[in-house]
Design a protein around this motif. Structure first.
Motif, PDB file in Angstrom:
ATOM      1  N   VAL A 138       0.669   9.377   5.793  1.00  0.00           N
ATOM      2  CA  VAL A 138       1.952   8.566   5.576  1.00  0.00           C
ATOM      3  C   VAL A 138       2.122   7.418   6.586  1.00  0.00           C
ATOM      4  CG1 VAL A 138       4.389   9.038   5.608  1.00  0.00           C
ATOM      5  CG2 VAL A 138       2.866  10.847   4.779  1.00  0.00           C
ATOM      6  N   GLY A 139       0.917   7.108   7.353  1.00  0.00           N
ATOM      7  CA  GLY A 139       0.977   6.215   8.302  1.00  0.00           C
ATOM      8  C   GLY A 139       1.630   4.858   7.882  1.00  0.00           C
ATOM      9  N   THR A 140       2.071   4.168   8.779  1.00  0.00           N
ATOM     10  CA  THR A 140       2.953   3.088   8.122  1.00  0.00           C
ATOM     11  C   THR A 140       1.880   1.741   8.393  1.00  0.00           C
ATOM     12  OG1 THR A 140       3.937   2.823  10.283  1.00  0.00           O
ATOM     13  CG2 THR A 140       5.221   3.934   8.426  1.00  0.00           C
ATOM     14  N   ALA A 141       0.903   2.142   9.178  1.00  0.00           N
ATOM     15  CA  ALA A 141       0.135   0.573   9.807  1.00  0.00           C
ATOM     16  C   ALA A 141      -0.751   0.328   8.315  1.00  0.00           C
ATOM     17  CB  ALA A 141      -0.962   1.159  10.775  1.00  0.00           C
ATOM     18  N   PRO A 142      -0.833  -1.199   8.154  1.00  0.00           N
ATOM     19  CA  PRO A 142      -1.597  -1.601   7.091  1.00  0.00           C
ATOM     20  C   PRO A 142      -2.921  -1.011   6.919  1.00  0.00           C
ATOM     21  CG  PRO A 142      -1.118  -3.231   8.608  1.00  0.00           C
ATOM     22  CD  PRO A 142      -0.465  -2.052   8.965  1.00  0.00           C
ATOM     23  N   LEU A 143      -3.418  -0.785   5.947  1.00  0.00           N
ATOM     24  CA  LEU A 143      -4.913  -0.456   5.757  1.00  0.00           C
ATOM     25  C   LEU A 143      -6.074  -1.332   6.220  1.00  0.00           C
ATOM     26  CD1 LEU A 143      -4.345   2.110   2.930  1.00  0.00           C
ATOM     27  CD2 LEU A 143      -4.709   2.641   5.480  1.00  0.00           C
ATOM     28  N   TYR A 182       2.205   6.932  -4.710  1.00  0.00           N
ATOM     29  CA  TYR A 182       2.233   8.270  -5.702  1.00  0.00           C
ATOM     30  C   TYR A 182       3.550   9.133  -4.732  1.00  0.00           C
ATOM     31  CZ  TYR A 182       2.098  12.768  -7.823  1.00  0.00           C
ATOM     32  OH  TYR A 182       2.351  13.998  -8.626  1.00  0.00           O
ATOM     33  N   LEU A 183       3.400   8.984  -3.449  1.00  0.00           N
ATOM     34  CA  LEU A 183       4.785   9.645  -2.761  1.00  0.00           C
ATOM     35  C   LEU A 183       6.011   9.086  -2.816  1.00  0.00           C
ATOM     36  CD1 LEU A 183       2.649  10.947   0.411  1.00  0.00           C
ATOM     37  CD2 LEU A 183       3.384  12.522  -1.575  1.00  0.00           C
ATOM     38  N   PHE A 185       0.858  20.055  -2.588  1.00  0.00           N
ATOM     39  CA  PHE A 185       1.518  19.298  -3.734  1.00  0.00           C
ATOM     40  C   PHE A 185       0.552  18.121  -3.931  1.00  0.00           C
ATOM     41  CE2 PHE A 185       4.031  15.757  -5.539  1.00  0.00           C
ATOM     42  CZ  PHE A 185       4.724  16.645  -6.804  1.00  0.00           C
ATOM     43  N   ILE A 186       0.027  17.419  -2.875  1.00  0.00           N
ATOM     44  CA  ILE A 186      -0.795  16.297  -2.905  1.00  0.00           C
ATOM     45  C   ILE A 186      -2.001  16.731  -3.319  1.00  0.00           C
ATOM     46  CG2 ILE A 186      -2.001  14.648  -1.381  1.00  0.00           C
ATOM     47  CD1 ILE A 186       0.670  14.458   0.402  1.00  0.00           C
ATOM     48  N   LEU A 240      -6.086   5.774  -0.477  1.00  0.00           N
ATOM     49  CA  LEU A 240      -4.940   6.203   0.577  1.00  0.00           C
ATOM     50  C   LEU A 240      -3.702   5.476   0.082  1.00  0.00           C
ATOM     51  CD1 LEU A 240      -4.193   8.062   2.981  1.00  0.00           C
ATOM     52  CD2 LEU A 240      -5.239   6.299   4.243  1.00  0.00           C
ATOM     53  N   ASN A 241      -4.044   4.247  -0.468  1.00  0.00           N
ATOM     54  CA  ASN A 241      -2.783   3.355  -0.834  1.00  0.00           C
ATOM     55  C   ASN A 241      -2.209   4.050  -2.210  1.00  0.00           C
ATOM     56  OD1 ASN A 241      -2.219   1.184   0.816  1.00  0.00           O
ATOM     57  ND2 ASN A 241      -3.769   0.082   0.448  1.00  0.00           N
TER      58      ASN A 241
END
Length: 407
Positions: free
Chosen positions: A368-373, A48-49, A199-200, A42-43
């Motif tokens: 696209v979540g902003t929370a750290p994994l 990539y995005l 696209f992803i 996910l990271n």
């Protein structure tokens, strides 16, 4: 002639090879995949995005339909019908600027407005002359929040565009640029959730394959709450909106407008999903001028559905995120209805019973979540009582300084 079967001890075939250690072949089984490998994938996908722009998602050739705000609503619907689209950017020709998006949600609000304030006969007459610029006034009259005027530049990263996509009511994001010769604003293209997710799925196949954790475990989608935990008086399958084949169409239209949703599962008396009614189905009736048809039942209205309806896409809560993205790569998907599967049936459930709904917004919000994994909860710091000091004023100053530092 007799041939001896005995082989001489000095035959080269009998010489023993020197003892060697043979390496074990690598296992052909896939490596054990856990939370860490999922998070790492996910990271990488998010990075990539961040390294790609909206230009990268542009198709080789595409058609862009822009509607003037002075256009009548009826002609706009005809344009939708002729071009096979369900939304379009609006352009204010007086100010030469972008003026928002026209979507099926706007038409749903229009229908509800006339249902409450007038009648279908008046609606037919008014829609003949009503202009697109008047739709915002109707939303205000209904108490509906005006949609934000969001857009992105083609040079912005896909990560930034995805973050904006989650905030739009249209599930589409206009891409605006300035004409190099005149300096005027212009609409270049439209970024959709589906196009971005496809696209992803096409360009991040390795990362997608590692997104193996179940959808419900990841919190993707909205799921039926246990009746014991639902608010008192809640309808079955709360918080999801549902309908049956005998439900009047306008009851579903009210759910579309009130909840801001675009589809309602159709279930039978046992909660088994039998179909799906979408905002596009309502627009089909409106395009035909059959406003009075909104009093029909869902079963009757489905007879007017276009024969090219792709069907209801279902999944189970145990399906993985990677499997969902691979599905998006193969076919056009706007939402998935989550139903109970064989594993749920073994635990006393019923195969095919409604369990939840997953929208493309849910998927994008997770990706696209902003929370750290990797979040590691540390034990709280133990604060010792302050030690007596010779100068109390100095001790108070140090304590205040420490509070400021923590803030």
């Amino acid at each position: 002639m007799t041939m001896s079967a005995a082989i001489s001890s000095n035959s080269p075939r009998m010489l023993r090879r020197a003892t060697t250690t043979r390496r074990r072949a690598g296992s052909q089984l896939p490596p054990v995949q856990g939370q860490e490998s999922h998070d790492n994938a996910l990271n990488m996908l998010r990075n990539y995005l961040k390294g790609r722009t909206c230009y990268d998602v542009f198709p080789v050739s595409f058609r862009l339909i822009v509607l003037d705000t002075k256009l009548e609503v009826k002609k706009a619907l005809q344009c939708f019908l002729l071009n096979g689209v369900v939304s379009a950017p609006l352009w204010n020709s007086e100010k030469s600027c972008f003026a928002g998006m026209l979507t099926v949600s706007d038409i749903i609000h229009l229908i509800q407005y006339y249902y409450h304030t007038s009648n279908f006969a008046t609606a037919v007459t008014d829609v003949e002359t009503l202009r697109l610029e008047s739709l915002r006034d109707i939303e205000k009259a209904l108490g509906v929040n005006t949609p934000p005027l969001l857009w992105a530049s083609p040079d912005q990263s896909l990560y930034e565009a995805a973050s904006l996509l989650m905030q739009t009511h249209a599930r589409r994001l206009p891409l605006l640029d300035n004409d190099t010769e005149t300096g005027h604003e212009m609409i270049v293209s439209i970024m959709t959730q589906y196009r971005l997710l496809k696209f992803i799925s096409i360009n991040c196949t390795k990362e997608v394959a590692l997104l193996h954790l179940p959808l419900r475990k990841l919190g993707i989608g909205t799921y039926v709450v246990d009746p014991k935990d639902a608010p008192e008086g809640s309808p079955p399958f709360w918080p999801l909106a549902t309908a049956t084949m005998s439900t009047p169409v306008f009851d579903v239209v009210h759910e579309f407008s009130g909840r801001g949703i675009s589809a309602v599962p159709i279930i039978d008396e046992e909660g088994i999903v039998v179909n799906l009614y979408e905002t596009v189905d309502v627009i089909t009736l409106v395009r035909l001028g059959a406003y009075q048809s909104l009093d029909l039942t869902i079963a009757q209205a489905l007879n007017e559905r276009s024969p090219d309806f792709p069907g209801v896409v279902i999944c189970t809560a145990s399906d993985s995120l990677g499997t969902l993205l691979q599905l998006i790569n193969k076919r056009r998907v706007h939402r998935l209805v989550v139903v109970e599967g064989e594993e749920d049936e073994k635990r006393g459930g019923r195969k095919g019973r409604l369990l939840g709904i997953i929208t493309l917004t849910d998927v994008l919000r997770y990706l696209v979540g902003t929370a750290p994994l990797h979040e590691h909860t540390e034990p709280p710091e133990v604060k010792l009582p302050p030690q007596p000091q010779e100068n109390p004023q100095q001790g108070q100053s140090q304590q205040e300084s420490g509070t400021t530092s923590e803030a």
